[in-house]
Design an enzyme around this catalytic site. Structure first.
Site, PDB file in Angstrom:
ATOM      1  N   SER A   1      -0.845   3.682   1.312  1.00 27.10           N
ATOM      2  CA  SER A   1      -2.128   3.645   2.124  1.00 27.10           C
ATOM      3  C   SER A   1      -3.119   4.690   1.885  1.00 27.10           C
ATOM      4  CB  SER A   1      -1.841   3.375   3.663  1.00 27.10           C
ATOM      5  OG  SER A   1      -1.596   2.048   3.943  1.00 27.10           O
TER       6      SER A   1
ATOM      7  N   LYS B   1      -6.359   4.530   0.123  1.00 32.35           N
ATOM      8  CA  LYS B   1      -7.339   3.823   0.659  1.00 32.35           C
ATOM      9  C   LYS B   1      -8.550   4.672   0.840  1.00 32.35           C
ATOM     10  CE  LYS B   1      -4.193   0.384   2.984  1.00 32.35           C
ATOM     11  NZ  LYS B   1      -3.808   0.180   4.349  1.00 32.35           N
TER      12      LYS B   1
ATOM     13  N   TYR C   1      -5.557  -3.453  -5.793  1.00 31.58           N
ATOM     14  CA  TYR C   1      -5.352  -2.967  -4.528  1.00 31.58           C
ATOM     15  C   TYR C   1      -3.656  -2.520  -4.712  1.00 31.58           C
ATOM     16  CZ  TYR C   1      -3.307  -2.687   0.275  1.00 31.58           C
ATOM     17  OH  TYR C   1      -2.724  -2.316   1.308  1.00 31.58           O
TER      18      TYR C   1
ATOM     19  N   TYR D   1      -2.705   5.024  11.527  1.00 29.18           N
ATOM     20  CA  TYR D   1      -2.685   3.645  11.752  1.00 29.18           C
ATOM     21  C   TYR D   1      -2.815   3.733  13.297  1.00 29.18           C
ATOM     22  CZ  TYR D   1       0.346   3.535   7.490  1.00 29.18           C
ATOM     23  OH  TYR D   1       0.570   4.035   6.104  1.00 29.18           O
TER      24      TYR D   1
ATOM     25  N   VAL E   1       3.138   4.268   3.656  1.00 32.01           N
ATOM     26  CA  VAL E   1       4.531   3.913   3.889  1.00 32.01           C
ATOM     27  C   VAL E   1       5.718   4.405   3.010  1.00 32.01           C
ATOM     28  CG1 VAL E   1       4.003   1.799   5.192  1.00 32.01           C
ATOM     29  CG2 VAL E   1       4.059   1.673   2.755  1.00 32.01           C
TER      30      VAL E   1
HETATM   31  N1  GLN Z   1       0.720  -0.997  -0.234  1.00 31.18           N
HETATM   32  C1  GLN Z   1       1.118  -0.893   1.184  1.00 31.18           C
HETATM   33  C2  GLN Z   1       0.828  -2.378   1.752  1.00 31.18           C
HETATM   34  O1  GLN Z   1      -0.149  -2.964   1.656  1.00 31.18           O
HETATM   35  C3  GLN Z   1       0.371   0.025   1.877  1.00 31.18           C
HETATM   36  C4  GLN Z   1       0.530  -0.059   3.237  1.00 31.18           C
HETATM   37  C5  GLN Z   1       0.631   1.390   3.924  1.00 31.18           C
HETATM   38  O2  GLN Z   1       0.887   2.426   3.164  1.00 31.18           O
HETATM   39  N2  GLN Z   1       0.570   1.465   5.261  1.00 31.18           N
HETATM   40  O3  GLN Z   1       1.655  -2.888   2.678  1.00 31.18           O
END
Ligand code: GLN
Length: 314
Positions: free
Chosen positions: A68, A71, A198, A250, A268
């Site tokens: 994430s 992003k 993505y 988050y 994550v």
């Molecule tokens: N690639 C992961 C997903 O889409 C990224 C999520 C994350 O790091 N929270 O679930």
């Protein structure tokens, strides 16, 4: 920052080992099977100062994928590609209070656009906005951008992680098809191709040093730390930093703002990118996560640093 360096150099290894102790309270992510291989007790950090100094401790050479954290940077690239109004016609500016992969508000709230670009639904839409004729072309542009910010020409996609997520991402697929049905993904946006972009940017592999360098660029308002050249317009960095404060951790972003008080983004894989505006960039990895999906030991280490050096922006 400069005057903090001696104390930081002396104390960082101790603080890191203290924080490492609580890693056992967390769990390594396993919903992307390949991520489950990460070492539970690892903890590493790199702090990059504006004068070019880098301080590291613990498992700072461990490789991990951005997940994430990417992003933030695809948002910046989309803003540079399309401008503010095009991006924010497709994604909102508000925190959700829900899990990062939640579908709930897409259906509940009009007009059905994702609440912000840092939840999965929002980031999938952002991936669709990156310029390029094919997924490969888009990914190449994303990689070139990430490499420049990281100061590392070798950054690449971890193919095993990419394949592992592609094979198991039922929820992200549902989100994307839902967005297509809502017409947030448009006629010519092929859902699987958008998802490929993505998943690939989530699977870009870094270590604490490259992550700290990316953070340092943001802490300098978008300027290259060595040359002073503008890599990202200041306005867009301001937008990204604001999202990092309101949504970066988050639905633990509020608590993090109180305990640490700096713009940050977690993934994550256990990575956390944090920055102290005008002072330094920080890259952390600690794969054991708490229930909200944030690195347990990494958050503790940041809290210690923030208290010791008065990092909070508030
Ligand atoms: N690639 C992961 C997903 O889409 C990224 C999520 C994350 O790091 N929270 O679930």
């Amino acid at each position: 920052m400069e005057q903090d360096w001696p104390m930081l150099t002396e104390k960082l290894p101790f603080w890191l080992e203290e924080s490492r102790k609580i890693a056992s309270a967390g769990k390594v992510a396993s919903y992307i099977p390949e991520l489950a291989r990460a070492p539970q007790d690892a903890l590493g950090i790199c702090i990059a100062g504006r004068d070019g100094r880098q301080l590291t401790a613990g498992d700072d050479t461990l490789s991990f994928t951005l997940q994430s954290i990417s992003k933030v940077f695809t948002l910046l690239l989309a803003l540079m590609d399309r401008g503010e109004s095009a991006v924010f016609s497709k994604v909102g500016m508000e925190p959700t209070g829900d899990n990062f992969n939640s579908m709930l508000k897409l259906e509940l709230v009009e007009p059905g656009i994702p609440f912000n670009p840092l939840i999965n639904a929002g980031a999938i839409v952002v991936s669709s906005l990156i310029r390029g004729a094919t997924p490969a072309e888009k990914t190449d542009r994303i990689l070139a951008f990430f490499r420049e910010l990281a100061g590392d020409d070798t950054l690449a996609v971890n193919e095993a992680v990419f394949r592992s997520e592609t094979a198991t991402a039922h929820r992200n697929r549902s989100l994307a098809y839902f967005l297509k049905d809502n017409k947030v993904l448009e006629e010519n946006d092929d859902v699987e191709k958008v998802l490929e972009v993505y998943f690939r940017h989530c699977a870009v592999e870094v270590n604490c040093r490259s992550l700290a360098r990316m953070a340092l660029v943001l802490s300098l308002g978008g300027k290259d730390p060595e040359t002073g050249r503008e890599l990202i317009p200041r306005r867009y960095v301001q937008i990204a930093k604001t999202f990092m404060v309101t949504c970066g951790m988050y639905n633990e972003s509020g608590e993090f703002a109180i305990r640490v008080g700096v713009p940050a983004k977690s993934g994550v894989s256990g990575g956390i990118l944090a920055l102290v505006p005008g002072r330094c960039g920080v890259g952390i990895v600690g794969p054991a996560l708490n229930r909200k999906g944030n690195s347990v030991a990494g958050m503790k280490l940041l809290e210690t640093l923030s208290a010791a050096f008065d990092w909070s922006q508030f």
